[in-house]
Design a protein around this motif. Structure first.
Motif, short mmCIF file in Angstrom:
data_model
loop_
_atom_site.label_atom_id
_atom_site.label_comp_id
_atom_site.label_asym_id
_atom_site.label_seq_id
_atom_site.Cartn_x
_atom_site.Cartn_y
_atom_site.Cartn_z
N UNK A 1 0.83 -1.20 0.00
CA UNK A 1 0.00 0.00 0.00
C UNK A 1 0.87 1.26 0.00
N UNK A 2 2.00 1.22 0.71
CA UNK A 2 2.92 2.35 0.72
C UNK A 2 3.51 2.57 -0.68
N UNK A 3 3.88 1.50 -1.35
CA UNK A 3 4.39 1.62 -2.72
C UNK A 3 3.34 2.26 -3.63
N UNK A 4 2.08 1.79 -3.51
CA UNK A 4 1.00 2.35 -4.33
C UNK A 4 0.75 3.82 -4.00
N UNK A 5 0.78 4.15 -2.73
CA UNK A 5 0.56 5.53 -2.30
C UNK A 5 1.66 6.44 -2.83
N UNK A 6 2.91 6.00 -2.76
CA UNK A 6 4.02 6.82 -3.26
C UNK A 6 3.91 7.01 -4.77
N UNK A 7 3.48 5.97 -5.47
CA UNK A 7 3.28 6.10 -6.92
C UNK A 7 2.18 7.12 -7.21
N UNK A 8 1.09 7.06 -6.45
CA UNK A 8 -0.04 7.98 -6.63
C UNK A 8 0.39 9.43 -6.38
N UNK A 9 1.07 9.69 -5.27
CA UNK A 9 1.44 11.07 -4.99
C UNK A 9 2.50 11.58 -5.97
N UNK A 10 3.30 10.66 -6.50
CA UNK A 10 4.28 11.04 -7.52
C UNK A 10 3.57 11.47 -8.80
N UNK A 11 2.58 10.69 -9.22
CA UNK A 11 1.83 11.03 -10.43
C UNK A 11 1.07 12.34 -10.27
N UNK A 12 0.62 12.61 -9.04
CA UNK A 12 -0.11 13.86 -8.77
C UNK A 12 0.83 15.03 -8.56
N UNK A 13 2.12 14.77 -8.47
CA UNK A 13 3.14 15.80 -8.15
C UNK A 13 2.77 16.51 -6.85
N UNK A 14 2.32 15.73 -5.90
CA UNK A 14 1.85 16.26 -4.61
C UNK A 14 3.03 16.55 -3.69
N UNK A 15 2.99 17.68 -3.04
CA UNK A 15 3.97 18.00 -2.01
C UNK A 15 3.50 17.46 -0.66
N UNK A 16 4.43 17.12 0.17
CA UNK A 16 4.04 16.61 1.49
C UNK A 16 4.26 17.65 2.54
#
Length: 79
Positions: free
Chosen positions: A64-79
């Motif tokens: 789930x962490x791998x999927x989440x990191x892929x999602x936020x990368x595609x969204x170019x989301x800042x943390x």
């Protein structure tokens, strides 16, 4: 005989089940995201960060962490 025992031990070590959940420290080390930031994400209301609690302890599912990191990368989301 000693060589055979060493080979058996090496085989047993490599056949251990792979870890599928991380502690906060392990997730930080794996992802490169700091422990403080991971704790902030966990404590954030309505977070999409992939964690679950066992008692007071937070655990993070690796897949789930791998999927989440892929999602936020595609969204170019800042943390």
């Amino acid at each position: 005989m000693e060589e055979i025992l060493i080979e058996i031990l090496e085989t047993l070590k490599s056949e251990r089940p792979k870890k599928i959940t991380f502690t906060i420290a392990e997730a930080a080390n794996y992802s490169g995201i700091g422990q403080v930031k991971i704790r902030e994400l966990i404590n954030k209301p309505n977070t999409d960060f992939p964690f679950f609690k066992v008692g007071a302890r937070a655990l993070i599912d690796k897949a789930a962490l791998d999927n989440w990191m892929e999602k936020i990368t595609q969204e170019h989301r800042g943390l």
